[in-house]
Design a protein around this motif. Structure first.
Motif, PDB file in Angstrom:
ATOM      1  N   GLY A  18      -1.851   0.956  -1.992  1.00 54.30           N
ATOM      2  CA  GLY A  18      -1.130   1.586  -3.098  1.00 54.30           C
ATOM      3  C   GLY A  18       0.117   0.809  -3.483  1.00 54.30           C
ATOM      4  N   VAL A  19       0.916   0.434  -2.485  1.00 53.61           N
ATOM      5  CA  VAL A  19       2.147  -0.330  -2.741  1.00 53.61           C
ATOM      6  C   VAL A  19       1.818  -1.701  -3.313  1.00 53.61           C
ATOM      7  CG1 VAL A  19       4.174  -1.392  -1.672  1.00 53.61           C
ATOM      8  CG2 VAL A  19       3.439   0.896  -0.958  1.00 53.61           C
ATOM      9  N   THR A  21      -0.899  -2.685  -4.906  1.00 52.93           N
ATOM     10  CA  THR A  21      -1.489  -2.604  -6.247  1.00 52.93           C
ATOM     11  C   THR A  21      -0.447  -2.277  -7.308  1.00 52.93           C
ATOM     12  OG1 THR A  21      -3.553  -1.826  -5.243  1.00 52.93           O
ATOM     13  CG2 THR A  21      -3.334  -1.555  -7.619  1.00 52.93           C
ATOM     14  N   PHE A  22       0.548  -1.467  -6.965  1.00 53.90           N
ATOM     15  CA  PHE A  22       1.628  -1.174  -7.912  1.00 53.90           C
ATOM     16  C   PHE A  22       2.385  -2.449  -8.265  1.00 53.90           C
ATOM     17  CE2 PHE A  22       6.191  -0.449  -8.520  1.00 53.90           C
ATOM     18  CZ  PHE A  22       6.159   0.306  -9.675  1.00 53.90           C
ATOM     19  N   VAL A 233      -6.294   5.899  -5.153  1.00 50.48           N
ATOM     20  CA  VAL A 233      -4.976   5.406  -4.749  1.00 50.48           C
ATOM     21  C   VAL A 233      -4.605   4.131  -5.499  1.00 50.48           C
ATOM     22  CG1 VAL A 233      -3.652   4.417  -2.836  1.00 50.48           C
ATOM     23  CG2 VAL A 233      -5.037   6.460  -2.467  1.00 50.48           C
ATOM     24  N   MET A 234      -5.513   3.157  -5.488  1.00 50.98           N
ATOM     25  CA  MET A 234      -5.223   1.885  -6.154  1.00 50.98           C
ATOM     26  C   MET A 234      -5.204   2.044  -7.670  1.00 50.98           C
ATOM     27  SD  MET A 234      -7.447  -0.809  -3.824  1.00 50.98           S
ATOM     28  CE  MET A 234      -6.714  -2.265  -4.578  1.00 50.98           C
ATOM     29  N   ILE A 236      -4.339   4.780  -9.526  1.00 52.92           N
ATOM     30  CA  ILE A 236      -3.135   5.460 -10.009  1.00 52.92           C
ATOM     31  C   ILE A 236      -1.915   4.548  -9.914  1.00 52.92           C
ATOM     32  CG2 ILE A 236      -1.526   7.350  -9.549  1.00 52.92           C
ATOM     33  CD1 ILE A 236      -3.968   9.024  -8.690  1.00 52.92           C
ATOM     34  N   THR A 237      -1.738   3.901  -8.756  1.00 50.25           N
ATOM     35  CA  THR A 237      -0.572   3.026  -8.600  1.00 50.25           C
ATOM     36  C   THR A 237      -0.685   1.804  -9.516  1.00 50.25           C
ATOM     37  OG1 THR A 237      -1.662   1.943  -6.711  1.00 50.25           O
ATOM     38  CG2 THR A 237      -0.126   3.731  -6.226  1.00 50.25           C
ATOM     39  N   GLY A 238      -1.901   1.312  -9.706  1.00 54.69           N
ATOM     40  CA  GLY A 238      -2.106   0.183 -10.604  1.00 54.69           C
ATOM     41  C   GLY A 238      -1.809   0.540 -12.053  1.00 54.69           C
ATOM     42  N   ILE A 240       0.324   2.837 -13.143  1.00 51.64           N
ATOM     43  CA  ILE A 240       1.778   2.943 -13.307  1.00 51.64           C
ATOM     44  C   ILE A 240       2.408   1.552 -13.406  1.00 51.64           C
ATOM     45  CG2 ILE A 240       3.929   3.736 -12.246  1.00 51.64           C
ATOM     46  CD1 ILE A 240       2.271   5.968 -10.895  1.00 51.64           C
ATOM     47  N   GLY A 241       2.003   0.670 -12.494  1.00 48.68           N
ATOM     48  CA  GLY A 241       2.552  -0.684 -12.506  1.00 48.68           C
ATOM     49  C   GLY A 241       2.194  -1.448 -13.771  1.00 48.68           C
TER      50      GLY A 241
END
Length: 282
Positions: A18-19, A21-22, A233-234, A236-238, A240-241
């Protein structure tokens, strides 16, 4: 019974992905390239199945690319003519590649991923060198009018449309199978052949990538080649990023971004090579 969690990722693995990918999504949104070729080797390094990782990676690409698409579309950086000529064949090819990925031996799939990762790195480095040379020519007053990039790019005749459509189809087939939209391979065509302004090339490439990713993922999804937890997980964080990154397009010079992409891809390539040897001859 349908298994929606075939990768069986641990909590720590999900947090790390998650971190990661963001952070990657912010950079990817800036350049209009999904950078799935950087994400996928990291997933493979965790021991994930190549086919499942490929399908999941395409799903993440769709979500991240969609989030970045709106700022590009709003600012008029998507050229419809180019999406049709190069993107439509890529969509068809990506669907076929994703659909028949299960029929390819694991080590062959991994080998394709490794080769494409290094090729993408080489292309990005080549683009960086080209931009350095161009900036020097401009500074010296030696650039010609023919080198000036435009929004729409140059017009293509029927022969060239067929040629680049075929290239788009081939990229789509291979990308759909290995779980990559291969936006880095399309970028040289948009920049160096069509002579598009990098900002419009980024937005247009993003749109093509999202469409190719949707159909490639559909091919994998038919065979249930994805993990819903890792994808969520990937994804959603992706998203946003990528949304944050797309709003910052133009803040970092294209030259610097090309070099950073080349380094990232070159650094992740050896990870896939190790998996190739461990998977052979399966």
């Amino acid at each position: 019974m349908i298994d929606l969690l075939p990768l069986d990722a641990s909590t720590n693995q999900l947090i790390f992905l998650g971190v990661f990918t963001f952070a990657l999504g912010v950079f990817a949104g800036m350049v209009g390239v999904a950078l799935g070729a950087v994400r996928l080797p990291i997933m493979l390094a965790m021991g994930f199945s190549p086919v499942i990782a490929a399908g999941t990676n395409l799903g993440v690409t769709i979500l991240g690319g969609t989030a970045a698409a709106w700022p590009h579309w709003r600012d008029g950086r998507v050229v419809g003519r180019v999406v049709l000529v190069i993107g439509l064949p890529a969509i068809v090819g990506s669907l076929l590649g994703g659909l028949f990925a299960d029929d390819v031996k694991v080590w062959i799939l991994l080998s394709l991923i490794a080769v494409l990762t290094f090729v993408s790195s080489g292309i990005s480095f080549w683009q960086w060198r080209g931009e350095i040379r161009t900036s020097r020519l401009v500074a010296a007053g030696e650039s010609s009018a023919a080198e000036i990039a435009t929004r729409e790019g140059v017009a293509l005749d029927a022969r060239n449309r067929t040629l680049y459509g075929a290239i788009g189809f081939a990229i789509g087939v291979v990308g759909g199978a290995v779980g990559l939209i291969l936006a880095v391979l399309r970028f040289p065509i948009l920049i160096n052949v069509l002579k598009m302004d990098p900002r419009y090339a980024a937005g247009t490439n993003n749109a093509i990538g999202v469409l190719a990713g949707i159909f490639g993922f559909a091919g994998h999804a038919i065979n249930m080649n994805f993990d819903i937890a890792v994808l969520a997980v990937m994804g959603i964080t992706g998203m946003i990023g990528s949304f944050i990154g797309a709003k910052q397009t133009g803040r970092i010079s294209a030259t610097t971004m090309r070099l950073m992409i080349a380094i990232l891809l070159a650094a992740t390539g050896p990870i896939v090579v190790v998996r190739v040897f461990s998977a052979y001859p399966n």
